[in-house]
Motif scaffolding. Sequence first.
Motif: not given
Length: 417
Positions: A138-157
């Motif tokens: 949010x401080x960077x001006x680009x709020x995004x939820x990593x958690x929403x992705x990690x609940x549904x899929x593996x992190x990329x390498x």
Amino acid sequence: MGLLRRGIEPTIGRLLDSAKVVVIEGGRSVGKTTLARRIATERAFETVFDLSDPADLAALEADAFRVLDASPGPVLIDEAQLIPDLTVAVKRLVDQSGRFGQVLLTGSSRIGRGALGGGDPLAGRAVRARLTSFTRSELAGTPSSTLADWWTGDPTLEPREAIDLLDLTEALVAGGLPPIALNPAAGTALRGALIEAYVEGVLTMNLAGSRVDRSRLAQTFRYLAANPGQILNISRAASELSMSADTFQRYLELCTTAFLLESVPAVRPNEHQSVTAHPRVFTSDVALAAWAADTSPERLVRQRALSGSLLENLVAHELLAQSAWSVAPARLMHWRDTRAGHEVDLVLRDGQGSYLAFEVKSASTVSISDARGLRAFAEAAGERLIRSFVVHTGRLVTQLDEHIWAVPVTALFEGGR
């Protein structure tokens, strides 16, 4: 601050479309008013009451239901905690209509809980959304939820950008409270003065009408804040502060109600295991912990144990904040098997009983040996465990086990898988 979007905004919009009342809760000066007024403007709210305005406060104190009933809706009421029985009038108002999104409330304490002999007048009518201090994205001006992705899929390498040690310690000291985080010119001394005034103001506001010893309450807060992530043994803590356990418990509840502290309970995935019931305690913003510990970015480079605790507090804040960006937020917990000597720093449990587990390491490289607690928790949780993560300060994403990933802390800050 008004130009920065909040990650929870879309969620609040969805909640207003599906509930009669939405309550935005959160600590003092985290941006509730700015957010609520922006939402009210975008959704064409007809009436706005600001209870920090003596005229609005007096009108609603005199006869809240009559005033609200005569006001065209939807209605925003800012600082709603200033009238303890306001939720009773809101209940009467919304019960007259089946429309969703009738009332939006904001408050820096837990609105409505404790009214009507301990019940919540808005039960079944309201949903609550927690606004935290700013996250790094949010401080960077680009709020995004990593958690929403990690609940549904593996992190990329894909490797992430490594975080410089001094940049990390600066982030641990600055935190996300708007008066501090949005003031880049603030040095250690000014930050300390701002945070001290902030804590004093919050405690004073939440002591109105009580007989609590303010200095002892402040001492209790600083004792807990200076050791973020500690397993809380109330009897031992009360003894160290020379107070009764009942008094300590009351002070702890005052600090959590005021959103200064976060009490993170223990999860028990297997009822047959010996798992501690003691909570862990974090500050609602890592800057509060850094202030209580009387440290600076330069000192933190050498204070490895403290910087590790503060990093864990920062990760806890990110998890708590991003979880609130979901319509059905997960609960932040921890796990500790006292019999076997295993523990996991942070665990998220969603409404279906599924888990994400996190171990936090202030190191740039990790190995499978750093995941011992996560592997033990995987055995206890079984199929309910979705994924586990060792969060570190390096740049590489690696898979340590079938369901365990080593991920840079910057992945939580930047979003994406």
